[in-house]
Structure formats: structure tokens, C-alpha cells
Design an enzyme around this catalytic site. Sequence first.
Site, short mmCIF file in Angstrom:
data_model
loop_
_atom_site.label_atom_id
_atom_site.label_comp_id
_atom_site.label_asym_id
_atom_site.label_seq_id
_atom_site.Cartn_x
_atom_site.Cartn_y
_atom_site.Cartn_z
N VAL A 75 47.11 44.47 33.38
CA VAL A 75 48.39 44.60 32.68
C VAL A 75 49.07 43.25 32.54
CG1 VAL A 75 50.72 45.58 32.87
CG2 VAL A 75 48.74 46.97 33.48
N CYS A 76 49.66 43.00 31.36
CA CYS A 76 50.52 41.83 31.16
C CYS A 76 51.67 42.24 30.26
CB CYS A 76 49.73 40.67 30.57
SG CYS A 76 49.16 40.94 28.88
N SER A 77 52.42 41.31 29.75
CA SER A 77 53.61 41.64 28.96
C SER A 77 53.25 42.21 27.59
CB SER A 77 54.50 40.41 28.79
OG SER A 77 55.03 40.01 30.02
#
Length: 381
Positions: A75-77
Site C-alpha cells: 500500500v502507498c498513497s
Amino acid sequence: METTTIKAMNARELTKKILNNEELFILDVRNTTEFVSWQIEGGKTEIVNMPYFDLLDGIEPALNQIPDDKNVLVVCSKEGSSIFIAEQLIEAGRTNIHYLEGGMKAWSEYLEPVKVGDLRDGGEIFQFVRIGKGCLSYMIVSNGEAAMVDTLRMTDIFKQFAEDKGVQIKHTLDTHLHADHISGGRHLAEMNHATYWLPPKDAEEVTFEYEALEEGKQIMVGNTKIFIKPVYSPGHTIGSTSLIVDDHYLLSGDILFVDSIGRPDLAGKAADWVADLRKTLYETYKNLSQDLIVLPAHFGKATELGEGGKVAARLGDLFVSNAGLNINNDDEFRVAVTEHLPPQPNAYQEIRQTNMGRITPNEAEQREMEMGPNRCAVHDK
């Protein structure tokens, strides 16, 4: 030689895994400040934070943290960094690796529709759970008509849901002027030639026309006499107005949550509104039927999610279990709701100005303003 390809997991699929209590290991590669402020939680998820820039010189630190026997979601932005890290993990020989499609931005905007229950004469009430941000909207359906309460910004979802149900949206209502998210109520009303309702005491600075949501008015949905009855309940804002629907449900806005109570400080008037908040909770709500089912506008923790993701509780039960309803001393109550509060919502002043119609940020700006948790509750623990 057989190769493993990277797989995307969208916000809907992630929500289903959380609600179904499926095991999932999450590698969050955002910076530590973002991670500490706001992260994915709930179900049987296990999560670890390893910032993207710490992994650019080699994926080995992550390999030591990731289990071999679980599905892994990176997960990232926005998704770009998570795709890169997921590819590195696959190249290192790991399988069952996914990335979150659209990143935390997509997670913040996903809505899960949940049926709350039936109303008299065939009516229904639905809750839309914004699981990544903790916001809740409601659609009340009866005899071909619908009313939306505390409508979120993603209005196309509500419009499509109404079309699928074969109903026309006739009313949209905001229980108060929101500070944590941008209301879609006025826009949805315009799209459907519906009436937009707002408490007048929260509307002194708005730049648009509205119908006054206040005690004494009854809003009928359909012709089967399913009434929405406003109950003036200040404290979170000076105009906060709860709604009793079909004599069975209490839509409490941001006054009362399942595990906490509303905070009175988001308009900078905490000292003035503490007494209002206490009176609403300890007198107005205490004098209502204790069998009413409380449906709040937010939840603060994944533990508040019930079957299918529904957030609801009987009012009488909350007077037993909710710490915010069991502070007997006025001074202790004042301290509880004005001191040691969580940080205020991201861009809350700009969000209030947007909901007043005084500024008009574009879509990208609105998304950025809403990033992060709602933080509308006191969160006594």
C-alpha cells in the site's frame, strides 16, 4: 520459466476481505508520519510500515518481515510506489503479492452499501460505509422515493444506487455543517431537483439557498407516511440536529457514536458548546425512547463495524457501554471533551468553508483536503 505477475486488489475487494475476517498481511510503504496518522485496519489484517525510500537500496528488509503463508498487499498513497515494491518482492521469489489499486486515495473514497433494516409499509434504510475514512451516509427509501442523510462527496454512487432501486431522490439532509468531509448533499439535490435541508443555526454564513432543518418539521418520504422528525441536538455544532426515522432509528450525526461522543471544538467554540453537548446527551437523548437504534454519521475504530460492516447500536445499550454517556460530574465532562483530544481533521477549516459555499476547490483539491481519518469523536478509552 514460469513467472508470477503482480496483481491489483481494489478497495471493494479489500473491504470484503476485512469484513469477512480473511487473513491479510499489509506492507504500507508510505512515510512513517502518514502511516501513524492513518492506516488500514480491521478484520484479521496485520500491518507493518516500511517507508518506500528505505527500500530503494534493496528489498531484503521487507523480505524478513513478510510471512510466506499469507496474501500480501502493498500500500502507498496513490499506487505507484506500491507497484514498484510489489514487483521487487515478486522478483525476489515471493508469491501472492498484490498492490492496492489507487492507493490510499482510492481507499479513502470507497463506499460499501449495507442494508440497515426495513421500515413500515415496505420501506428500507441503507447505510453507506466509507470504511477508509470512517464516514457514514444514509438512504431512506419508501414507495419510489428516497431521502439522503449526511451525503458524502461521491454523489454518483448514490445516484446510481437510487436508479438501481428504482427510486427518485426527493430530499437530501445534512445533520450539521461538516468539518471533516465535503458534503455532497447540495450537489445531489441539484442533480435530482430535490430539496436540500440544513440546520439554520449552522447556515448563517452559507452562500446558497436551503430548507431549514429544525424541530417541528416533518419530512415525508413516499406516500406511506415514513416520517423523518428533526430533534435539535447542539453540541458538536450549534445547529446539530438529529433525525428520528420511522419512530425506530435515531440518526445522531456527530453527537453520539457507538464508542464515543462528538467533540465540540471544530468551530473554535468548545468552551461555549460543552454545556450544549452535555444537555443533548444527558437530557434530550435520555428522554427519547431507549429502544431507538442509533445510526451515527461516523465511526472511529474498526471494532465499531458490525455484521456486514453495519455501524449501529441501541440507544439504551449505549447509556451502559459508552464512556461518554457515563460522566456524572460536569467538570469531568468538560475536561473529557475539551482536553487531550485527537488532532483535528485534515484541512477542517477549508472543508467548513467549502461546505458553506464560500470557496470552490476543484476535484483534486477536494480529495487532498479529505485525506486522513475523520477525527470527529472525543474517543474516550
